[in-house]
Design a protein around this motif. Structure first.
Motif, PDB file in Angstrom:
ATOM      1  N   GLY A  24       6.556 -31.053  35.116  1.00  0.00           N
ATOM      2  CA  GLY A  24       7.343 -32.267  35.275  1.00  0.00           C
ATOM      3  C   GLY A  24       8.168 -32.499  34.018  1.00  0.00           C
ATOM      4  N   ASP A  50      10.006 -29.859  38.295  1.00  0.00           N
ATOM      5  CA  ASP A  50      10.255 -31.138  38.963  1.00  0.00           C
ATOM      6  C   ASP A  50      11.098 -32.044  38.076  1.00  0.00           C
ATOM      7  OD1 ASP A  50       9.049 -33.134  41.230  1.00  0.00           O
ATOM      8  OD2 ASP A  50       9.342 -34.182  39.338  1.00  0.00           O
ATOM      9  N   LYS A  80      15.505 -35.437  42.840  1.00  0.00           N
ATOM     10  CA  LYS A  80      15.291 -36.630  43.684  1.00  0.00           C
ATOM     11  C   LYS A  80      16.538 -37.494  43.688  1.00  0.00           C
ATOM     12  CE  LYS A  80      10.656 -36.501  41.668  1.00  0.00           C
ATOM     13  NZ  LYS A  80      10.816 -36.181  40.250  1.00  0.00           N
ATOM     14  N   SER A 142       9.037 -39.823  48.035  1.00  0.00           N
ATOM     15  CA  SER A 142       8.179 -40.092  46.887  1.00  0.00           C
ATOM     16  C   SER A 142       7.884 -41.585  46.887  1.00  0.00           C
ATOM     17  CB  SER A 142       8.901 -39.678  45.601  1.00  0.00           C
ATOM     18  OG  SER A 142       8.117 -39.994  44.480  1.00  0.00           O
ATOM     19  N   ASN A 143       6.674 -41.921  46.497  1.00  0.00           N
ATOM     20  CA  ASN A 143       6.262 -43.330  46.411  1.00  0.00           C
ATOM     21  C   ASN A 143       6.288 -44.033  47.764  1.00  0.00           C
ATOM     22  OD1 ASN A 143       5.904 -43.382  43.484  1.00  0.00           O
ATOM     23  ND2 ASN A 143       8.106 -43.016  43.439  1.00  0.00           N
ATOM     24  N   TRP A 190       2.113 -37.347  40.857  1.00  0.00           N
ATOM     25  CA  TRP A 190       2.845 -37.612  39.611  1.00  0.00           C
ATOM     26  C   TRP A 190       1.960 -38.371  38.624  1.00  0.00           C
ATOM     27  CZ3 TRP A 190       3.822 -42.695  38.220  1.00  0.00           C
ATOM     28  CH2 TRP A 190       4.208 -43.646  39.178  1.00  0.00           C
ATOM     29  N   PRO A 192      -0.278 -37.023  36.671  1.00  0.00           N
ATOM     30  CA  PRO A 192      -1.677 -36.592  36.844  1.00  0.00           C
ATOM     31  C   PRO A 192      -2.510 -36.855  35.594  1.00  0.00           C
ATOM     32  CG  PRO A 192      -0.221 -34.687  36.552  1.00  0.00           C
ATOM     33  CD  PRO A 192       0.659 -35.885  36.753  1.00  0.00           C
ATOM     34  N   LEU A 193      -1.865 -36.828  34.418  1.00  0.00           N
ATOM     35  CA  LEU A 193      -2.599 -37.033  33.151  1.00  0.00           C
ATOM     36  C   LEU A 193      -2.520 -38.490  32.701  1.00  0.00           C
ATOM     37  CD1 LEU A 193      -1.261 -33.836  31.282  1.00  0.00           C
ATOM     38  CD2 LEU A 193      -3.240 -34.038  32.815  1.00  0.00           C
ATOM     39  N   GLN A 195      -0.069 -40.139  31.938  1.00  0.00           N
ATOM     40  CA  GLN A 195       0.857 -40.183  30.792  1.00  0.00           C
ATOM     41  C   GLN A 195       0.095 -40.151  29.470  1.00  0.00           C
ATOM     42  OE1 GLN A 195       3.739 -43.316  31.595  1.00  0.00           O
ATOM     43  NE2 GLN A 195       4.760 -41.998  33.084  1.00  0.00           N
ATOM     44  N   PHE A 199      -7.085 -38.922  28.113  1.00  0.00           N
ATOM     45  CA  PHE A 199      -7.796 -38.438  26.932  1.00  0.00           C
ATOM     46  C   PHE A 199      -8.715 -39.502  26.330  1.00  0.00           C
ATOM     47  CE2 PHE A 199      -3.887 -36.101  27.519  1.00  0.00           C
ATOM     48  CZ  PHE A 199      -4.363 -34.806  27.555  1.00  0.00           C
ATOM     49  N   PRO A 232       2.119 -31.711  35.844  1.00  0.00           N
ATOM     50  CA  PRO A 232       1.972 -32.304  34.515  1.00  0.00           C
ATOM     51  C   PRO A 232       3.182 -32.027  33.635  1.00  0.00           C
ATOM     52  CG  PRO A 232       0.625 -30.327  34.718  1.00  0.00           C
ATOM     53  CD  PRO A 232       1.140 -30.640  36.085  1.00  0.00           C
ATOM     54  N   LYS A 233       3.488 -33.007  32.779  1.00  0.00           N
ATOM     55  CA  LYS A 233       4.636 -32.881  31.865  1.00  0.00           C
ATOM     56  C   LYS A 233       4.160 -32.646  30.447  1.00  0.00           C
ATOM     57  CE  LYS A 233       7.252 -35.273  28.655  1.00  0.00           C
ATOM     58  NZ  LYS A 233       6.804 -36.024  27.464  1.00  0.00           N
ATOM     59  N   SER A 234       4.840 -31.773  29.731  1.00  0.00           N
ATOM     60  CA  SER A 234       4.672 -31.700  28.286  1.00  0.00           C
ATOM     61  C   SER A 234       5.941 -31.119  27.682  1.00  0.00           C
ATOM     62  CB  SER A 234       3.469 -30.842  27.885  1.00  0.00           C
ATOM     63  OG  SER A 234       3.402 -30.783  26.466  1.00  0.00           O
ATOM     64  N   ARG A 239       0.767 -26.877  24.802  1.00  0.00           N
ATOM     65  CA  ARG A 239       0.223 -27.671  25.915  1.00  0.00           C
ATOM     66  C   ARG A 239       0.717 -27.155  27.263  1.00  0.00           C
ATOM     67  NH1 ARG A 239       1.038 -33.817  23.548  1.00  0.00           N
ATOM     68  NH2 ARG A 239      -0.573 -33.705  21.937  1.00  0.00           N
TER      69      ARG A 239
HETATM   70  P1  NDP Z   1       1.744 -36.896  32.850  1.00  0.00           P
HETATM   71  O1  NDP Z   1       0.605 -37.591  33.489  1.00  0.00           O
HETATM   72  O2  NDP Z   1       2.082 -35.521  33.233  1.00  0.00           O
HETATM   73  O3  NDP Z   1       1.498 -36.990  31.280  1.00  0.00           O
HETATM   74  C1  NDP Z   1       2.422 -36.543  30.345  1.00  0.00           C
HETATM   75  C2  NDP Z   1       1.927 -36.985  28.965  1.00  0.00           C
HETATM   76  O4  NDP Z   1       0.742 -36.269  28.621  1.00  0.00           O
HETATM   77  C3  NDP Z   1       2.933 -36.716  27.883  1.00  0.00           C
HETATM   78  O5  NDP Z   1       2.843 -37.772  26.948  1.00  0.00           O
HETATM   79  C4  NDP Z   1       2.443 -35.422  27.249  1.00  0.00           C
HETATM   80  O6  NDP Z   1       2.811 -35.371  25.911  1.00  0.00           O
HETATM   81  C5  NDP Z   1       0.953 -35.560  27.410  1.00  0.00           C
HETATM   82  N1  NDP Z   1       0.283 -34.255  27.555  1.00  0.00           N
HETATM   83  C6  NDP Z   1       0.571 -33.275  28.443  1.00  0.00           C
HETATM   84  N2  NDP Z   1      -0.279 -32.234  28.313  1.00  0.00           N
HETATM   85  C7  NDP Z   1      -1.105 -32.551  27.310  1.00  0.00           C
HETATM   86  C8  NDP Z   1      -2.180 -31.872  26.683  1.00  0.00           C
HETATM   87  N3  NDP Z   1      -2.570 -30.663  27.107  1.00  0.00           N
HETATM   88  N4  NDP Z   1      -2.819 -32.495  25.647  1.00  0.00           N
HETATM   89  C9  NDP Z   1      -2.430 -33.720  25.230  1.00  0.00           C
HETATM   90  N5  NDP Z   1      -1.424 -34.401  25.782  1.00  0.00           N
HETATM   91  C10 NDP Z   1      -0.758 -33.837  26.813  1.00  0.00           C
HETATM   92  O7  NDP Z   1       3.007 -37.891  32.986  1.00  0.00           O
HETATM   93  P2  NDP Z   1       4.371 -37.930  33.768  1.00  0.00           P
HETATM   94  O8  NDP Z   1       4.627 -39.359  34.053  1.00  0.00           O
HETATM   95  O9  NDP Z   1       5.394 -37.197  33.027  1.00  0.00           O
HETATM   96  O10 NDP Z   1       4.113 -37.223  35.184  1.00  0.00           O
HETATM   97  C11 NDP Z   1       4.316 -35.855  35.437  1.00  0.00           C
HETATM   98  C12 NDP Z   1       5.595 -35.619  36.219  1.00  0.00           C
HETATM   99  O11 NDP Z   1       5.575 -36.304  37.466  1.00  0.00           O
HETATM  100  C13 NDP Z   1       6.863 -36.195  35.550  1.00  0.00           C
HETATM  101  O12 NDP Z   1       7.243 -35.465  34.423  1.00  0.00           O
HETATM  102  C14 NDP Z   1       7.810 -36.178  36.692  1.00  0.00           C
HETATM  103  O13 NDP Z   1       8.308 -34.892  36.946  1.00  0.00           O
HETATM  104  C15 NDP Z   1       6.909 -36.670  37.831  1.00  0.00           C
HETATM  105  N6  NDP Z   1       6.983 -38.127  38.014  1.00  0.00           N
HETATM  106  C16 NDP Z   1       7.471 -38.609  39.212  1.00  0.00           C
HETATM  107  C17 NDP Z   1       7.554 -39.948  39.456  1.00  0.00           C
HETATM  108  C18 NDP Z   1       8.071 -40.418  40.759  1.00  0.00           C
HETATM  109  O14 NDP Z   1       8.334 -41.623  40.904  1.00  0.00           O
HETATM  110  N7  NDP Z   1       8.258 -39.558  41.718  1.00  0.00           N
HETATM  111  C19 NDP Z   1       7.141 -40.955  38.455  1.00  0.00           C
HETATM  112  C20 NDP Z   1       6.610 -40.360  37.235  1.00  0.00           C
HETATM  113  C21 NDP Z   1       6.530 -39.015  37.061  1.00  0.00           C
HETATM  114  P3  NDP Z   1       3.853 -34.279  25.310  1.00  0.00           P
HETATM  115  O15 NDP Z   1       5.020 -34.199  26.251  1.00  0.00           O
HETATM  116  O16 NDP Z   1       4.191 -34.864  23.987  1.00  0.00           O
HETATM  117  O17 NDP Z   1       3.087 -33.007  25.224  1.00  0.00           O
END
Ligand code: NDP
Length: 277
Positions: A24, A50, A80, A142-143, A190, A192-193, A195, A199, A232-234, A239
């Motif tokens: 993501g 995504d 989207k 979505s949503n 979306w 999943p972590l 944000q 942790f 998941p986004k990073s 990560r």
């Molecule tokens: P996530 O739940 O994926 O969490 C991302 C956060 O976790 C970031 O701050 C990231 O930091 C941190 N992170 C990721 N991996 C690790 C790790 N291994 N250890 C420690 N920290 C970690 O959040 P999102 O809201 O971004 O959701 C994922 C994706 O879902 C989005 O990117 C998007 O594509 C989608 N989405 C869709 C929505 C919708 O309305 N359809 C709404 C929200 C999201 P860092 O980047 O600094 O590593």
């Protein structure tokens, strides 16, 4: 489930294969940040990216895919349509703009980002048109809550292939998931972590230690074992690499139950019945 790999896919209701795990890019800045994230992900073996028009990084996503050297056809690319672009004609325009920014000539999945009242049915008609024209391989929402889907299905000619929803240990939406299953709509998670909030959740940290994995790996694996596709986004290479390293352990049924029971029906994002954007 035990034999899943990073290349594993789930078959959507139209026969198209959707990778189980993707990257993501919400809140990933356009330019070098998103270009690098996409390249690192593809190098690590991710096949699904995504994004969304509103993330403002479609251009960089397109550059990342190109610069990775991978064949476009190997990547499953989702974007989207944003709320202010909804309606039939505006959606068609927004789609063309997304293709232009991404620098591709088709999409794998196009989603209605949020169920904007009075608009999403016309938006869906535009997605059906794009699908029938072969511009996008799968279409979805979505949503959407069950009542939005029920309303949409009243007039839709095509059943959405995907519903991308907020899904994590504090929000599992079991009745919505059951509803989607009954209609053969694949659920994608979306945030999943949460944000980053996972942790701080002690039972998750403890379970992760038990399996000798990170809390992120535990939760990503939990998504997959529940049949939920996850993104998941990073922005960090280490990560991105470790988040996809979830195919060499299996969470026991007992421990899946522990994570499932953390549900508090607690959102970190907006409620699809009460958003004002
Ligand atoms: P996530 O739940 O994926 O969490 C991302 C956060 O976790 C970031 O701050 C990231 O930091 C941190 N992170 C990721 N991996 C690790 C790790 N291994 N250890 C420690 N920290 C970690 O959040 P999102 O809201 O971004 O959701 C994922 C994706 O879902 C989005 O990117 C998007 O594509 C989608 N989405 C869709 C929505 C919708 O309305 N359809 C709404 C929200 C999201 P860092 O980047 O600094 O590593």
């Amino acid at each position: 489930m035990k034999n899943l790999t990073l290349s594993s896919t789930v078959k959507l209701n139209n026969g198209i294969e959707l990778p189980y795990l993707g990257l993501g890019v919400f809140q990933t800045r356009d330019g070098v940040e998103v270009v690098n994230s996409v390249k690192w992900a593809i190098n690590a073996g991710y096949k699904l990216i995504d994004t969304a028009k509103i993330y403002g990084n479609e251009k960089g996503v397109g550059i990342g895919i190109k610069e990775s050297g991978i064949d476009r056809k190997e990547i499953f690319l989702t974007t989207k349509v944003w709320n202010s672009d909804q309606g039939y004609d505006n959606t068609l325009k927004a789609f063309d703009e997304s293709l232009r920014l991404l620098n591709v000539d088709y999409l794998d999945l196009y989603l209605i980002h949020w169920p904007v009242k009075g608009k999403y049915k016309d938006t869906w008609k535009a997605l059906e048109y794009l699908y029938e024209k072969g511009k996008v391989r799968a279409i979805g929402v979505s949503n959407f809550l069950s009542h939005h889907l029920e309303d949409l299905l009243g007039t839709a000619e095509i059943v959405p292939m995907v519903n991308q929803i907020e899904y994590h240990p504090y929000l599992t939406q079991p009745s919505l998931i059951e509803y989607c299953k009954s209609k053969n709509i694949q659920v994608q998670s979306w945030s999943p972590l949460m944000q980053g909030r996972i942790f701080e959740i002690e039972p998750l940290v403890n379970l992760a230690q038990k399996y000798n994995v990170t809390p992120a790996q535990l939760v990503i694996r939990w998504n997959l074992q529940n049949g939920i596709v996850t993104i998941p986004k990073s922005i960090h290479e280490d990560r991105i690499k470790s988040n996809c390293n979830v195919f060499n352990f299996n969470i026991s049924e007992h421990d899946m139950g522990i994570i499932n029971n953390l549900d508090r029906n607690e959102r970190i994002g907006p409620d699809p019945d009460h958003f004002d954007f």
